[in-house]
Design an enzyme around this catalytic site. Structure first.
Site, PDB file in Angstrom:
ATOM      1  CD  GLU A  48      -2.970   0.633   0.021  1.00  0.00           C
ATOM      2  OE1 GLU A  48      -3.769   1.692  -0.356  1.00  0.00           O
ATOM      3  OE2 GLU A  48      -3.272  -0.318  -0.585  1.00  0.00           O
ATOM      4  CG  ASP A  59      -2.188   9.386   6.347  1.00  0.00           C
ATOM      5  OD1 ASP A  59      -2.307   8.604   7.025  1.00  0.00           O
ATOM      6  OD2 ASP A  59      -2.327  10.453   5.541  1.00  0.00           O
TER       7      ASP A  59
END
Length: 262
Positions: A48, A59
Site C-alpha cells: 500500500e 493521517d
C-alpha cells in the site's frame, strides 16, 4: 487478478494478509525503492503506497511527517516512475495506492487512472473521498481496470457498510477505530460486528487498518474475522527513527516485518 491470487494462496495456507503502508519518496526516491524491495523480500502479501500530499487530513503525526519528508522532492512524474520500477522489479505482488482526492482531481481523474494502470497498479483508495462521491471516479476505475477500495468505518450506518462492501473491489479497508492513522498499544475497538456485517453484503475480503503495530494485533484482527491487516505508522516510525543510517533502517524494517508475519 493479483489480489484474488494473493487471497486464494493465503487461504490455502491459513494465513492473514499483511500489507505494509509507506509513502513514496520518503525519505527520498532511491531509498524509498530500497525500502519497498526490503518489504517484498521480507514476505509481505501486498503493498500500500501513498502519494505525498500537503494536507493529509486522515493521517496522524507519524505519517504526516512522512508526507512532509517526501514533499521536499516529490512530483507526480517521479511517483509514476517509481511505481513502474516497483512493478518491473516484481510482476506478481498486488500494488495499492493511497492518495488524497485533490491530487487525483488536479491531475485529471481519467488521466490519473490511465497512468497508474500503465504503471502496473492494482487498486486505489482515496483517503478523503466519501462514498457518496464514488461516481466521480468509478467510471474511470472500471475503464482502466483499477480496483476501487472504499472505507468501512466504526460509525458507519448499515447502509454505508453495504455500499462500501458492494463497491469495493480487491478488499474493503475496515477501520479498527475512528480518527486518524497511528500505531496503538492495544486495539481498542472490536471490529467483529462491522466485519460480520460487511460479509453479509459481499465476499470481498475485509482488511483491518489504523493502529496495527504488534503481532498480537494481527491475532486480534483474525479473531474479529478480518482477512488481513494494513500496517503503516509503526513501519513509518522506523523510517523516521533511522534517517541517518540507511542500513540500520532496512535491517529494522526486515526485523519488524519478520516479527509481524512469523
Amino acid at each position: 487478478m493479483r489480489y484474488k491470487n494473493m487471497f486464494e494462496t493465503l487461504k490455502k495456507q491459513e494465513k492473514m494478509a499483511f500489507i505494509p503502508f509507506v509513502t513514496l519518496g520518503d525519505p527520498n526516491y532511491a531509498l524509498s525503492f530500497e525500502i519497498v524491495k526490503t518489504l517484498i523480500a521480507s514476505g509481505v502479501s501486498a503493498l500500500e503506497l501513498g502519494f505525498a500530499f500537503s494536507d493529509p487530513v486522515a493521517d496522524g503525526v507519524t505519517i504526516q511527517a512522512s508526507h512532509l519528508r517526501a514533499l521536499k522532492h516529490a512530483s507526480m512524474a517521479k511517483n509514476f516512475q517509481l511505481l513502474r520500477a516497483i512493478r518491473d522489479y516484481n510482476p506478481h505482488i498486488p500494488i495499492g495506492l493511497l492518495a488524497y482526492a485533490n491530487l487525483i482531481f488536479s491531475y485529471g481523474v481519467d488521466n490519473f487512472y490511465a497512468q497508474i494502470k500503465e504503471c502496473g497498479v492494482d487498486s486505489v483508495l482515496i483517503a478523503d473521498m466519501p462514498l457518496i462521491e464514488k461516481e466521480l471516479v468509478l467510471k474511470s476505475a472500471q475503464k482502466h481496470q483499477i480496483k476501487q477500495i472504499f472505507i468501512a468505518s466504526p460509525n458507519a450506518s448499515n447502509k454505508d457498510l453495504e455500499r462500501a462492501a458492494m463497491h469495493s473491489q480487491g478488499y474493503i479497508y475496515t477501520l479498527a477505530r475512528s480518527g486518524v492513522t497511528g500505531a496503538s498499544r492495544i486495539l481498542e475497538n472490536d471490529a467483529s460486528a462491522i466485519i460480520k456485517t460487511l460479509k453479509t453484503f459481499s465476499p470481498t475480503p475485509a482488511l483491518l487498518g489504523f493502529g496495527i503495530s504488534k503481532k498480537e494485533h494481527i491475532k486480534n484482527a483474525k479473531g474479529m474475522g478480518a482477512d488481513g491487516v494494513i500496517c503503516g505508522s509503526a513501519l513509518v516510525k522506523i523510517i523516521e527513527e533511522n534517517l541517518n543510517d540507511e542500513n540500520a533502517m532496512l535491517e529494522r524494517i526486515k526485523g519488524f516485518i519478520g516479527e509481524m508475519i512469523s
